[in-house]
Scaffold this active site. Structure first.
Site, short mmCIF file in Angstrom:
data_model
loop_
_atom_site.label_atom_id
_atom_site.label_comp_id
_atom_site.label_asym_id
_atom_site.label_seq_id
_atom_site.Cartn_x
_atom_site.Cartn_y
_atom_site.Cartn_z
N HIS A 119 0.80 -1.21 0.00
CA HIS A 119 0.00 0.00 0.00
C HIS A 119 0.84 1.27 0.00
O HIS A 119 1.89 1.35 0.62
CB HIS A 119 -0.94 0.01 1.21
CG HIS A 119 -0.22 -0.07 2.53
ND1 HIS A 119 0.24 1.05 3.19
CD2 HIS A 119 0.12 -1.13 3.30
CE1 HIS A 119 0.82 0.68 4.32
NE2 HIS A 119 0.77 -0.64 4.41
N ASP A 120 0.37 2.25 -0.75
CA ASP A 120 0.94 3.61 -0.76
C ASP A 120 2.35 3.69 -1.33
O ASP A 120 3.05 4.67 -1.11
CB ASP A 120 0.91 4.23 0.65
CG ASP A 120 -0.48 4.21 1.26
OD1 ASP A 120 -1.38 4.86 0.70
OD2 ASP A 120 -0.67 3.52 2.28
N GLY A 137 5.03 -1.09 2.84
CA GLY A 137 4.23 0.08 2.56
C GLY A 137 5.04 1.36 2.47
O GLY A 137 6.10 1.50 3.07
#
Length: 259
Positions: A119-120, A137
């Site tokens: 994520h991200d 992440g």
């Protein structure tokens, strides 16, 4: 172009030139542009936007919820550019509300089997992720970065453009542009010079490479403190855009620099 066994949610938007293989599942909120091909048994969840002429192989999982305990179902996205090759069992997760909300993949990248983008994360253009390379992440990857097999990158780390990370390296700090990193016996990454061969292949001439080597020596060779190295780099940067990029990367860091 759509196999009869594929499941396409009515809320998905696929260009007429998209090909979807047998038993693949395309969820609501997925947008796929012309020329992209999706193999059998792939799963793509939304919100996800995928550009043109990507090749997504069988069993890929793209756009699933982030593997983050803080995620509470907020609307987040996965955005993939153009002409990427995404091989078997690759996993890309959407972003998180607290992390900016978007996981972003650029153009012309190769992601080999079992690679993972959490994520991200932000991945630039023309990168190569060899088998089992994994990002935690909030990682940022510059253009033309090569991650060899079984590389693991700690959350919030950055890897600058044109860096080469050797097989099995575990990274817990930022890697400036142009570096070559290999592992010690404990698999922690250590700088091993600059990626001269990669730079030559991309058209860097001898003068540019020599300036980058001087920047590397200022930071990594000898007993300079980080502040002393910054001062030396500032002087070198006045004559080289590549050294300026090297210095700007260091100045922008929030995690420890790999030294």
């Amino acid at each position: 172009m759509i196999h009869p066994t594929a499941l396409i949610d009515p809320g998905a938007r696929l260009d007429a030139g998209v090909s979807v293989g047998a038993y693949s599942v395309i969820g609501a909120g997925v947008e796929i542009a012309a020329g992209t091909t999706i193999g059998a048994h792939a799963v793509i969840e939304g919100p996800t936007r995928i550009g043109r002429d990507n090749r997504i192989f069988q069993f890929a999982s793209l756009g699933a919820e982030p593997q983050d305990k803080k995620f509470r179902g907020e609307r987040t996205e996965l955005v993939i550019g153009d002409r990427n090759t995404i091989r078997e069992f690759t996993t890309f997760n959407r972003g998180t509300g607290d992390g900016g909300g978007i996981t972003r993949i650029g153009n012309d990248n190769w992601f080999l089997a079992y690679t993972h983008v959490a994520h991200d994360c932000t991945v630039g253009n023309s990168c190569v992720f060899s088998n089992n390379a994994t990002l935690a992440g909030h990682v940022t990857i510059g253009d033309y970065v090569i991650l060899s097999g079984f590389v693991g990158v700690h959350q919030f780390c950055r890897i600058g453009a044109h860096a080469f990370i050797g097989m099995g390296v575990l990274l817990s700090g930022d890697v400036p542009p142009f570096l070559m990193v290999a592992s010690d016996a404990d698999t922690q990454g250590r700088p091993r010079g600059i990626n001269s061969e990669g730079l030559k292949r991309r058209g860097f001439d001898a003068e540019r490479i020599a300036a980058i080597k001087r920047a590397y020596r200022a930071l990594y060779v000898g007993s300079n403190s980080l502040d002393e190295a910054r001062s030396a780099l500032a002087q070198l940067a006045s004559e080289s855009a590549d050294v300026r990029a090297f210095l700007e990367f260091i100045e922008a860091g929030e995690r420890p620099l790999l030294r």
